[in-house]
Motif scaffolding. Structure first.
Motif, PDB file in Angstrom:
ATOM      1  N   GLY A  12       0.823  -1.214   0.000  1.00 28.74           N
ATOM      2  CA  GLY A  12       0.000   0.000   0.000  1.00 28.74           C
ATOM      3  C   GLY A  12       0.851   1.255   0.000  1.00 28.74           C
ATOM      4  N   GLU A  31      10.645   3.443   5.917  1.00 29.19           N
ATOM      5  CA  GLU A  31      10.370   2.024   6.169  1.00 29.19           C
ATOM      6  C   GLU A  31      11.269   1.540   7.302  1.00 29.19           C
ATOM      7  OE1 GLU A  31       8.327  -0.656   5.364  1.00 29.19           O
ATOM      8  OE2 GLU A  31       9.650  -1.591   6.848  1.00 29.19           O
ATOM      9  N   ALA A  32      10.656   0.962   8.327  1.00 29.32           N
ATOM     10  CA  ALA A  32      11.426   0.522   9.490  1.00 29.32           C
ATOM     11  C   ALA A  32      12.380  -0.631   9.143  1.00 29.32           C
ATOM     12  CB  ALA A  32      10.467   0.087  10.598  1.00 29.32           C
ATOM     13  N   GLY A  38       6.991  -5.332   3.288  1.00 29.91           N
ATOM     14  CA  GLY A  38       6.207  -5.667   4.487  1.00 29.91           C
ATOM     15  C   GLY A  38       5.847  -7.142   4.487  1.00 29.91           C
ATOM     16  N   LYS A  39       4.546  -7.416   4.543  1.00 34.37           N
ATOM     17  CA  LYS A  39       4.102  -8.819   4.616  1.00 34.37           C
ATOM     18  C   LYS A  39       4.460  -9.583   3.343  1.00 34.37           C
ATOM     19  CE  LYS A  39       0.439  -7.625   7.793  1.00 34.37           C
ATOM     20  NZ  LYS A  39      -0.055  -6.254   7.604  1.00 34.37           N
ATOM     21  N   PRO A  58       2.085 -13.349   0.820  1.00 31.52           N
ATOM     22  CA  PRO A  58       1.186 -13.794  -0.245  1.00 31.52           C
ATOM     23  C   PRO A  58       1.817 -14.816  -1.170  1.00 31.52           C
ATOM     24  CG  PRO A  58       1.110 -11.425  -0.029  1.00 31.52           C
ATOM     25  CD  PRO A  58       2.194 -11.894   0.875  1.00 31.52           C
ATOM     26  N   SER A  59       0.975 -15.768  -1.592  1.00 35.29           N
ATOM     27  CA  SER A  59       1.430 -16.751  -2.570  1.00 35.29           C
ATOM     28  C   SER A  59       0.487 -16.790  -3.759  1.00 35.29           C
ATOM     29  CB  SER A  59       1.504 -18.138  -1.925  1.00 35.29           C
ATOM     30  OG  SER A  59       0.288 -18.426  -1.287  1.00 35.29           O
ATOM     31  N   LEU A  60      -0.642 -16.075  -3.660  1.00 33.85           N
ATOM     32  CA  LEU A  60      -1.637 -16.100  -4.740  1.00 33.85           C
ATOM     33  C   LEU A  60      -2.013 -14.673  -5.107  1.00 33.85           C
ATOM     34  CD1 LEU A  60      -3.601 -18.022  -6.370  1.00 33.85           C
ATOM     35  CD2 LEU A  60      -5.301 -17.483  -4.622  1.00 33.85           C
ATOM     36  N   VAL A 252       9.459   5.159  12.066  1.00 32.90           N
ATOM     37  CA  VAL A 252       8.737   6.356  12.522  1.00 32.90           C
ATOM     38  C   VAL A 252       8.284   6.113  13.961  1.00 32.90           C
ATOM     39  CG1 VAL A 252       6.639   7.720  12.186  1.00 32.90           C
ATOM     40  CG2 VAL A 252       8.042   7.059  10.208  1.00 32.90           C
ATOM     41  N   ASN A 281       1.065   3.720   6.185  1.00 33.50           N
ATOM     42  CA  ASN A 281       0.898   2.345   5.705  1.00 33.50           C
ATOM     43  C   ASN A 281       1.110   1.362   6.863  1.00 33.50           C
ATOM     44  OD1 ASN A 281       2.793   0.079   3.620  1.00 33.50           O
ATOM     45  ND2 ASN A 281       0.592   0.175   3.816  1.00 33.50           N
ATOM     46  N   GLN A 286      -1.532   0.607  15.145  1.00 31.59           N
ATOM     47  CA  GLN A 286      -0.297   1.271  15.552  1.00 31.59           C
ATOM     48  C   GLN A 286      -0.438   2.793  15.374  1.00 31.59           C
ATOM     49  OE1 GLN A 286       4.323   1.759  14.252  1.00 31.59           O
ATOM     50  NE2 GLN A 286       3.265   0.070  13.316  1.00 31.59           N
ATOM     51  N   GLY A 473      -3.727  -2.841   4.247  1.00 31.13           N
ATOM     52  CA  GLY A 473      -4.677  -3.889   4.580  1.00 31.13           C
ATOM     53  C   GLY A 473      -5.447  -3.706   5.868  1.00 31.13           C
ATOM     54  N   GLY A 480      -5.199  -8.155   1.703  1.00 31.27           N
ATOM     55  CA  GLY A 480      -5.009  -8.890   0.452  1.00 31.27           C
ATOM     56  C   GLY A 480      -4.486  -7.913  -0.574  1.00 31.27           C
ATOM     57  N   LEU A 481      -3.630  -8.397  -1.450  1.00 35.36           N
ATOM     58  CA  LEU A 481      -2.953  -7.499  -2.400  1.00 35.36           C
ATOM     59  C   LEU A 481      -3.916  -6.634  -3.214  1.00 35.36           C
ATOM     60  CD1 LEU A 481      -0.187  -9.970  -3.628  1.00 35.36           C
ATOM     61  CD2 LEU A 481       0.030  -8.148  -1.926  1.00 35.36           C
TER      62      LEU A 481
HETATM   63  C1  LIG Z   1       1.338 -15.294   5.652  1.00 29.55           C
HETATM   64  C2  LIG Z   1       0.557 -14.381   4.764  1.00 29.55           C
HETATM   65  C3  LIG Z   1      -0.072 -14.878   3.630  1.00 29.55           C
HETATM   66  C4  LIG Z   1      -0.792 -14.019   2.798  1.00 29.55           C
HETATM   67  N1  LIG Z   1      -1.332 -14.510   1.643  1.00 29.55           N
HETATM   68  C5  LIG Z   1      -1.896 -13.661   0.753  1.00 29.55           C
HETATM   69  C6  LIG Z   1      -2.238 -14.103  -0.551  1.00 29.55           C
HETATM   70  O1  LIG Z   1      -2.019 -15.257  -0.915  1.00 29.55           O
HETATM   71  N2  LIG Z   1      -2.806 -13.210  -1.411  1.00 29.55           N
HETATM   72  C7  LIG Z   1      -3.013 -11.905  -1.052  1.00 29.55           C
HETATM   73  O2  LIG Z   1      -3.512 -11.126  -1.875  1.00 29.55           O
HETATM   74  N3  LIG Z   1      -2.675 -11.454   0.182  1.00 29.55           N
HETATM   75  C8  LIG Z   1      -2.114 -12.288   1.086  1.00 29.55           C
HETATM   76  N4  LIG Z   1      -1.697 -11.834   2.301  1.00 29.55           N
HETATM   77  C9  LIG Z   1      -2.057 -10.462   2.717  1.00 29.55           C
HETATM   78  C10 LIG Z   1      -1.132  -9.406   2.121  1.00 29.55           C
HETATM   79  O3  LIG Z   1       0.185  -9.784   2.306  1.00 29.55           O
HETATM   80  C11 LIG Z   1      -1.340  -8.089   2.824  1.00 29.55           C
HETATM   81  O4  LIG Z   1      -2.718  -7.727   2.855  1.00 29.55           O
HETATM   82  C12 LIG Z   1      -0.571  -6.953   2.167  1.00 29.55           C
HETATM   83  O5  LIG Z   1       0.717  -7.329   1.765  1.00 29.55           O
HETATM   84  C13 LIG Z   1      -0.495  -5.832   3.184  1.00 29.55           C
HETATM   85  O6  LIG Z   1       0.080  -4.702   2.610  1.00 29.55           O
HETATM   86  P1  LIG Z   1       0.098  -3.341   3.412  1.00 29.55           P
HETATM   87  O7  LIG Z   1       0.187  -2.245   2.410  1.00 29.55           O
HETATM   88  O8  LIG Z   1      -1.017  -3.273   4.376  1.00 29.55           O
HETATM   89  O9  LIG Z   1       1.468  -3.286   4.164  1.00 29.55           O
HETATM   90  P2  LIG Z   1       2.243  -4.273   5.170  1.00 29.55           P
HETATM   91  O10 LIG Z   1       2.684  -5.445   4.423  1.00 29.55           O
HETATM   92  O11 LIG Z   1       1.498  -4.440   6.431  1.00 29.55           O
HETATM   93  O12 LIG Z   1       3.511  -3.369   5.412  1.00 29.55           O
HETATM   94  C14 LIG Z   1       3.541  -2.286   6.300  1.00 29.55           C
HETATM   95  C15 LIG Z   1       4.955  -1.762   6.285  1.00 29.55           C
HETATM   96  O13 LIG Z   1       5.049  -0.678   7.203  1.00 29.55           O
HETATM   97  C16 LIG Z   1       6.268  -0.799   7.910  1.00 29.55           C
HETATM   98  N5  LIG Z   1       6.095  -0.113   9.187  1.00 29.55           N
HETATM   99  C17 LIG Z   1       5.252  -0.438  10.184  1.00 29.55           C
HETATM  100  N6  LIG Z   1       5.374   0.431  11.196  1.00 29.55           N
HETATM  101  C18 LIG Z   1       6.322   1.330  10.813  1.00 29.55           C
HETATM  102  C19 LIG Z   1       6.900   2.479  11.447  1.00 29.55           C
HETATM  103  N7  LIG Z   1       6.517   2.875  12.668  1.00 29.55           N
HETATM  104  N8  LIG Z   1       7.855   3.174  10.769  1.00 29.55           N
HETATM  105  C20 LIG Z   1       8.236   2.788   9.506  1.00 29.55           C
HETATM  106  N9  LIG Z   1       7.744   1.692   8.892  1.00 29.55           N
HETATM  107  C21 LIG Z   1       6.782   0.982   9.541  1.00 29.55           C
HETATM  108  C22 LIG Z   1       6.456  -2.278   8.082  1.00 29.55           C
HETATM  109  O14 LIG Z   1       7.811  -2.616   8.349  1.00 29.55           O
HETATM  110  C23 LIG Z   1       5.969  -2.800   6.733  1.00 29.55           C
HETATM  111  O15 LIG Z   1       7.016  -2.864   5.790  1.00 29.55           O
HETATM  112  C24 LIG Z   1      -0.936 -12.652   3.139  1.00 29.55           C
HETATM  113  C25 LIG Z   1      -0.296 -12.154   4.267  1.00 29.55           C
HETATM  114  C26 LIG Z   1       0.451 -13.000   5.060  1.00 29.55           C
HETATM  115  C27 LIG Z   1       1.174 -12.442   6.253  1.00 29.55           C
END
Ligand SMILES: Cc1cc2nc3c(=O)[nH]c(=O)nc-3n(C[C@H](O)[C@H](O)[C@H](O)COP(=O)(O)OP(=O)(O)OC[C@H]3O[C@@H](n4cnc5c(N)ncnc54)[C@H](O)[C@@H]3O)c2cc1C
Length: 501
Positions: A12, A31-32, A38-39, A58-60, A252, A281, A286, A473, A480-481
């Motif tokens: 995101g 980015e920390a 991230g995930k 994510p794998s799909l 941050v 993001n 948090q 997310g 989810g992506l």
């Molecule tokens: C095991 C697993 C399987 C999954 N499988 C799927 C799948 O198959 N298909 C699918 O579509 N989705 C899947 N997902 C979900 C998907 O990964 C997430 O919804 C998506 O990647 C989240 O993106 P996000 O933008 O919310 O950021 P996040 O991935 O939550 O990243 C947030 C970022 O912010 C950073 N951050 C946090 N706090 C701070 C701070 N204070 N200062 C600086 N940086 C900070 C973190 O280090 C991180 O890099 C899966 C997730 C997991 C964990």
């Protein structure tokens, strides 16, 4: 041009940074971690047999057009991610040994259902699919693709489109929808699993999650050769190409406010970055619980504290010698008692699931494993990490190791005796997920969709604090992506709008 600071380089944050950079804003991403994504993380393992690459999240990929769209919208053809359709999307094995290869083509899927589960299963699914498509059509534009306006969104929908609300049936659970349309209990189990795609319990998640099943069926399930982490790498590249500065290892510690609005961030080493706009993001819990000054956005913080956090996951990465007959790219091995899984994950007290659904992803991709080997990503649903109600202390001595060991036993019991072939392994518990991504308790999707109104109570993309937006997310429209990419589009539009573009 606004000065924008993005907190976090998850999907995101990166997609928002690329979009905002493309419309002329000056963007800095903090980015920390030392890695973007991230995930959507990556772990590499060197073994005597060669290098293995594991996606840790994510794998799909579903709704792949949203991925193409972010690259197209940021001024250039999409990079060569070579998205590859999967058939089967996943191989499901039920407790009675029945195997179902899910297809994204509806006719083919129904044929396979009849063959696997018996005549009639296909017709039931086809009836369900009609309903699921209506739910998708009803929710896509007014809900998924639009900024959230709290429960007012639901009220607006009800007034303007009563037939759509009837299709969405917010008062029904996914479980109830399954029970009323699908006669075969295995097919109901198959449908229940879609609740977990939003981190939820099918008995409490809304029937609207039928839209997830429709999206997978209509748009297919896809893989990125080389691993899905490449998506993060390419988004990072695109953000930088559009002028964003991405700082790794920049945690941050707080969002700064002056005159009632967000005016920048403070890093944990004390450095301050001034901004006209802050895009968070980091997980919403948090943001509202720790990053904002005490007393700011108190209502949003309290609302969030009342919501049920989503489930987490326990991941086992296995570098495996040899090839496994009968293993598809994605494999789902159901237990005999699916409800026991949700009782354990969402119970109070919560506990690790004794007999969980096992998900094994083993891409047949030479870029992620040495010849003659397999890179297995094993995922099971797990309660989030913590000490309070509904959580498990995954740091308790020995717990994660014992659980990883149990998963190897369970794999063997369900026909995948892999233990003797493991060259290297690493377990990632919900506590590790929390540590690696900052998601409180390792909750994968922020808050769950448990409860009729949960989706409408998710943190909005425009926060109550002027100048502060939430992307990712844990905020609207969810995890989810694809939904995260939609949230980036919504946020970028809101920021552009407020800057008068
Ligand atoms: C095991 C697993 C399987 C999954 N499988 C799927 C799948 O198959 N298909 C699918 O579509 N989705 C899947 N997902 C979900 C998907 O990964 C997430 O919804 C998506 O990647 C989240 O993106 P996000 O933008 O919310 O950021 P996040 O991935 O939550 O990243 C947030 C970022 O912010 C950073 N951050 C946090 N706090 C701070 C701070 N204070 N200062 C600086 N940086 C900070 C973190 O280090 C991180 O890099 C899966 C997730 C997991 C964990």
């Amino acid at each position: 041009m606004s000065r924008v600071v993005v907190v976090g380089a998850g999907v995101g944050g990166l997609a928002a940074a690329a979009r905002l950079g493309a419309t002329g804003h000056g963007v800095t991403v903090c980015e920390a971690a030392e890695q973007v994504g991230g995930k959507l993380g990556l772990v590499e393992a060197e073994t005597g047999s060669g290098t293995f690459r594991f996606d840790t999240g994510p794998s799909l990929v579903t709704l792949p057009h949203l991925l193409h769209e972010v690259f197209a919208d940021t001024g250039g053809p999409p990079p060569d991610l070579e998205l590859t359709p999967l058939d089967p999307v996943a191989r499901y094995r039920f407790a009675d040994g029945t195997t179902l290869d899910a297809a994204s083509d509806l006719d083919e899927h129904c044929r396979r259902l009849d063959a696997a589960l018996g005549p009639g299963a296909g017709a039931d699914w086809r009836r369900f699919a009609v309903r699921a498509e209506r739910v998708w059509d009803a929710s896509r534009e007014p809900f998924l693709e639009s900024p959230l306006d709290g429960p007012r969104t639901l009220a607006r929908l009800a007034l303007r489109r009563p037939r759509d609300v009837a299709a969405i049936a917010p008062w029904h659970s996914l479980r109830r929808l399954g029970a009323s349309t699908l006669r075969d209990p295995r097919l109901r189990t198959y449908l229940d699993r879609y609740a977990t795609y939003t981190g939820s319990d099918p008995r409490r998640a809304p029937a609207a999650l039928a839209a997830v099943a429709h999206a997978e069926q209509a748009y297919g399930g896809w893989y990125v050769p080389g691993g899905l982490h490449r998506i993060a790498v390419e988004l990072h590249r695109r953000a930088v190409e559009r002028g964003a500065t991405v700082r790794l290892g920049a945690r941050v510690a707080g969002i700064e406010m002056a005159g009632g609005r967000a005016v920048g961030v403070r890093l944990d080493d004390g450095e301050r970055l001034a901004a006209d706009v802050v895009v968070a993001n980091a997980d919403a819990a948090q943001v509202y619980g720790r990053l904002l000054p005490a007393g700011a956005a108190e209502g949003a913080r309290r609302r969030l504290a009342r919501a049920t956090p989503s489930l987490s996951g326990f991941v086992l990465l296995l570098a495996v010698r040899g090839r496994t007959p009968g293993l598809a790219h994605h494999n789902v091995l159901f237990p005999a008692d699916y409800d026991a899984e949700f009782d354990a994950v969402f119970g109070d007290p919560a506990r690790p699931v004794q007999d969980p659904t096992l998900y094994v992803s083993a891409p047949d991709d030479p870029a992620v494993r040495p010849a003659g080997c397999e890179a297995w990503f094993v995922l099971v649903n797990a309660p989030r990490h913590g000490r309070g109600a509904g959580a498990v202390d995954w740091r308790a001595p020995g717990l994660a190791d014992r659980y990883a060991d149990r998963l190897l036993d369970l794999l063997a019991a369900r026909g995948l005796p892999v233990r003797e072939r493991v060259l290297w392994s690493r377990a990632l518990s919900p506590a590790d997920l929390e540590e690696r991504t900052g998601a409180p308790g390792g909750a994968i999707y922020g808050t769950s969709s448990n409860g009729a109104a949960a989706a409408f109570l998710r943190p909005a993309n425009r926060s109550p604090v002027p100048g502060l937006y939430l992307v990712g997310g844990s905020s609207h429209p969810g995890g989810g992506l694809p939904l995260v990419l939609l949230s980036a589009r919504i946020v970028a539009d809101l920021v552009d709008e407020s800057a008068g573009r």
